[in-house]
Design a protein around this motif. Structure first.
Motif, mmCIF file in Angstrom:
data_model
loop_
_atom_site.group_PDB
_atom_site.id
_atom_site.type_symbol
_atom_site.label_atom_id
_atom_site.label_comp_id
_atom_site.label_asym_id
_atom_site.label_seq_id
_atom_site.Cartn_x
_atom_site.Cartn_y
_atom_site.Cartn_z
ATOM 1 N N MET A 197 7.898 -19.782 15.872
ATOM 2 C CA MET A 197 7.591 -21.180 15.542
ATOM 3 C C MET A 197 6.565 -21.309 14.418
ATOM 4 O O MET A 197 6.507 -22.327 13.731
ATOM 5 N N MET A 198 5.737 -20.267 14.220
ATOM 6 C CA MET A 198 4.681 -20.348 13.200
ATOM 7 C C MET A 198 5.095 -19.777 11.850
ATOM 8 O O MET A 198 4.415 -19.990 10.841
ATOM 9 N N LEU A 199 6.196 -19.023 11.820
ATOM 10 C CA LEU A 199 6.592 -18.348 10.585
ATOM 11 C C LEU A 199 6.897 -19.306 9.417
ATOM 12 O O LEU A 199 6.548 -18.993 8.268
ATOM 13 N N PRO A 200 7.551 -20.465 9.629
ATOM 14 C CA PRO A 200 7.798 -21.355 8.484
ATOM 15 C C PRO A 200 6.519 -21.763 7.746
ATOM 16 O O PRO A 200 6.458 -21.676 6.514
ATOM 17 N N GLN A 201 5.479 -22.186 8.471
ATOM 18 C CA GLN A 201 4.233 -22.578 7.809
ATOM 19 C C GLN A 201 3.490 -21.367 7.249
ATOM 20 O O GLN A 201 2.800 -21.471 6.235
ATOM 21 N N PHE A 202 3.634 -20.221 7.908
ATOM 22 C CA PHE A 202 3.034 -18.987 7.375
ATOM 23 C C PHE A 202 3.598 -18.677 5.994
ATOM 24 O O PHE A 202 2.855 -18.366 5.051
ATOM 25 N N PHE A 203 4.924 -18.781 5.840
ATOM 26 C CA PHE A 203 5.543 -18.473 4.548
ATOM 27 C C PHE A 203 5.297 -19.569 3.514
ATOM 28 O O PHE A 203 5.359 -19.309 2.305
ATOM 29 N N GLN A 204 5.005 -20.787 3.966
ATOM 30 C CA GLN A 204 4.579 -21.828 3.021
ATOM 31 C C GLN A 204 3.265 -21.446 2.353
ATOM 32 O O GLN A 204 3.045 -21.718 1.174
ATOM 33 N N ILE A 205 2.397 -20.804 3.116
ATOM 34 C CA ILE A 205 1.094 -20.385 2.585
ATOM 35 C C ILE A 205 1.217 -19.092 1.786
ATOM 36 O O ILE A 205 0.696 -18.971 0.676
ATOM 37 N N MET A 206 1.925 -18.095 2.350
ATOM 38 C CA MET A 206 1.965 -16.757 1.753
ATOM 39 C C MET A 206 3.064 -16.603 0.701
ATOM 40 O O MET A 206 3.012 -15.692 -0.138
ATOM 41 N N LYS A 207 4.113 -17.426 0.784
ATOM 42 C CA LYS A 207 5.244 -17.420 -0.158
ATOM 43 C C LYS A 207 6.177 -16.218 0.015
ATOM 44 O O LYS A 207 7.367 -16.315 -0.229
ATOM 45 N N THR A 208 5.637 -15.060 0.406
ATOM 46 C CA THR A 208 6.450 -13.856 0.525
ATOM 47 C C THR A 208 5.864 -12.951 1.603
ATOM 48 O O THR A 208 4.905 -13.336 2.274
ATOM 49 N N TYR A 209 6.451 -11.765 1.741
ATOM 50 C CA TYR A 209 5.896 -10.768 2.659
ATOM 51 C C TYR A 209 6.086 -9.386 2.049
ATOM 52 O O TYR A 209 7.136 -9.097 1.469
ATOM 53 N N LYS A 210 5.053 -8.552 2.174
ATOM 54 C CA LYS A 210 5.114 -7.201 1.627
ATOM 55 C C LYS A 210 4.769 -6.182 2.711
ATOM 56 O O LYS A 210 3.817 -6.377 3.469
ATOM 57 N N PHE A 211 5.531 -5.103 2.737
ATOM 58 C CA PHE A 211 5.264 -4.038 3.706
ATOM 59 C C PHE A 211 4.325 -3.012 3.075
ATOM 60 O O PHE A 211 4.739 -1.943 2.627
ATOM 61 N N VAL A 212 3.061 -3.389 3.021
ATOM 62 C CA VAL A 212 2.030 -2.530 2.418
ATOM 63 C C VAL A 212 1.012 -2.115 3.477
ATOM 64 O O VAL A 212 0.731 -2.849 4.419
ATOM 65 N N PHE A 213 0.475 -0.901 3.294
ATOM 66 C CA PHE A 213 -0.598 -0.392 4.155
ATOM 67 C C PHE A 213 -1.722 0.097 3.237
ATOM 68 O O PHE A 213 -1.860 1.293 3.001
ATOM 69 N N ASN A 214 -2.476 -0.810 2.709
ATOM 70 C CA ASN A 214 -3.536 -0.425 1.772
ATOM 71 C C ASN A 214 -4.840 -0.172 2.535
ATOM 72 O O ASN A 214 -5.705 -1.043 2.650
ATOM 73 N N LEU A 215 -4.972 1.052 3.047
ATOM 74 C CA LEU A 215 -6.159 1.394 3.831
ATOM 75 C C LEU A 215 -7.403 1.553 2.963
ATOM 76 O O LEU A 215 -8.510 1.622 3.487
#
Length: 504
Positions: A197-215
């Motif tokens: 239920m929260m993913l639509p507004q999450f992607f409104q803010i973030m625009k995209t998603y990246k599978f990164v692990f920048n330790l």
């Protein structure tokens, strides 16, 4: 800020009411029995990790770093920090969920005191079903914190509504085919839907998603450093619940369930008032501290404490004074027996004694976090857990469920006092006399309201008569505060309150 608090409170109120409906249905279908003891004990395990990593707990570390990142490096670089945190959470929670499934029996032998094979095997099967709830709710915790930071409070606050609706529908649909295991399936699915239920507004803010692990990201490193004391502090609180459940499962069947049913009732004002207020206040406090606005910090903390006193003290008096009537109204139907009513109402009374402390700890802890002080809340939490375990051990055999809940409330009081004194001496100079005056007026007004409302007898309504008593209590309590306001408030304060009310 307090307008947002009101919106979140209304949503949380709906959620908590649905939570009561959920428990009413579970109580009616399964009662307070060995099977519900098994369900409560199994869900304690993912709940343990859920509170550690979900429900905004990580947000107390995540949000201050995120806000600073926006100012120092801009949104694009800060978004990479968000992706790294989410991907690390996916990896960790998936691993822990698999471990819960593989070693479910060993975990339950440590966390429960079940002597009979039937309850133990039921708990074992349920734990394997609900294990992956941890994955979905941990992700939801961080995503909801991000939405709150952008003042999208409504969707994040509605997680509880989704949780309760899914379990209600799932229980009713699966009770005949799967019994108590259907309840476990519904519990797992509730975590899935809360995240979705929260993913639509999450992607409104973030625009995209990246599978990164920048330790190597300095913000990721800082978050891990700050997470440790935060998680240890919350770990202490969760250990309290596990220990309470361990002692409860060593008592007659139904005791652990009674503690759970009573906790749903005392968590109602905590969820509606305390957590709602803390969720809305935390981003404001965080920004005020970053910008070194000391007066604003003091004002927000004092207003938060005053509002909690005004709302929680009467809630405590109501839950203590009308415990049996409330439990009867909410739960007594189907398989929920008179014995279960007595167990649950006595438990509720002693939870009610600590309600103010439970509620205010949320605000006091976050008020330390905004100053990057995570050591004191940890120390305070462990003093509380030691107190709780000691009292559990000393009281559970003789006083049973009452001893366990008294221990929990007393430990909360110790935790509250340590945090309050620390905040007052080290960070925010609270007007203690004013706070005590608000507490005294709230308590005096509540006791007077209870005494008068108790005189009204509406036996012809049966168990619904308590609704009339509570309405009378509320009206008298509000009239007392209006009288106090008119007598003691200065003209400037009255005009300011009137102006705020007109704007709303």
């Amino acid at each position: 800020m307090f307008k947002s608090s009101f919106i979140v409170m209304v949503i949380n109120m709906l959620s908590r009411i649905l939570g009561l409906v959920r428990e009413m249905i579970i109580g009616s279908v399964f009662g307070a029995s060995g099977m519900t003891d098994a369900y409560v004990s199994a869900t304690k395990i993912p709940n343990f990790f859920t509170t550690l990593f979900g429900e905004g707990s990580l947000g107390t570390v995540f949000i201050p770093i995120y806000n600073r990142g926006l100012e120092e490096k801009g949104k694009e670089k800060t978004d990479e920090f968000v992706f790294s945190i989410l991907n690390l959470i996916i990896a960790f929670t998936s691993t822990m969920s698999v471990i819960m499934i593989l070693f479910s029996k060993q975990i339950l032998k440590i966390t429960t005191g079940f002597a009979d094979p039937e309850r133990f095997e039921a708990a074992n099967g349920l734990l394997k079903i609900v294990a992956f709830y941890f994955l979905f709710i941990a992700l939801s915790g961080v995503v909801s914190s991000l939405l709150n930071n952008y003042k999208k409070f409504a969707v994040a606050a509605s997680m509880g509504i989704v949780f309760n609706l899914v379990i209600i529908v799932g229980t009713l649909l699966l009770k005949n085919k799967m019994g108590i295991y259907g309840l476990g399936v519904a519990y797992l699915l509730s975590g899935v839907f809360q995240l979705l239920m929260m993913l639509p507004q999450f992607f409104q803010i973030m625009k995209t998603y990246k599978f990164v692990f920048n330790l190597k990201d300095p913000y990721v490193k800082e978050m891990f450093v700050l997470m440790v004391p935060t998680l240890i502090g919350i770990f202490g609180y969760q250990i309290n619940e596990i220990v309470d459940n361990r002692f409860a499962t060593m008592l007659p069947a139904g005791t652990a369930s009674a503690l759970n049913y009573a906790s749903r009732l005392y968590l109602l004002p905590i969820g509606v008032f305390a957590i709602s207020l803390s969720v809305v206040i935390f981003p404001t406090l965080s920004r005020a501290v970053v910008k070194n606005k000391r007066k604003k910090v003091r004002k927000v903390v004092q207003e938060g404490l005053a509002m909690l006193a005004f709302l929680i003290v009467p809630s405590s008096v109501i839950l203590f004074g009308y415990a049996r009537e409330i439990v009867t109204l909410v739960y007594k139907r189907g398989h929920f027996s008179n014995k279960a009513v007595t167990l649950t109402s006595e438990t509720l009374q002693f939870y009610a004694l600590g309600l103010l402390f439970f509620s205010t700890i949320h605000l006091l802890t976050r008020s330390h976090y905004v100053y990057k002080d995570r050591k004191l809340p940890v120390i305070s939490s462990f003093i509380g857990i030691f107190t709780n375990i000691l009292l559990d051990f000393l009281l559970y055999k003789q006083y049973r469920h009452v001893g366990l809940t008294f221990a929990t409330s007393f430990a909360a009081m110790i935790n509250f006092l340590i945090l309050f004194v620390s905040l007052q001496r080290r960070y925010v100079r609270i007007n203690v006399l004013k706070y005590i005056a608000i507490l005294v007026i709230s308590l005096g007004g509540s006791l007077l309201s209870f005494t008068i409302s108790k005189l009204v007898k509406v036996s012809f309504l049966g168990s619904l008569g308590i609704v009339v008593n509570l309405l009378i209590f509320l009206i008298i309590y509000l009239l007392i505060w209006i009288a106090v306001f008119m007598i003691f408030a200065d003209d400037k304060f009255k005009k300011d309150v009137a102006r705020r009310f007109i704007k709303r």
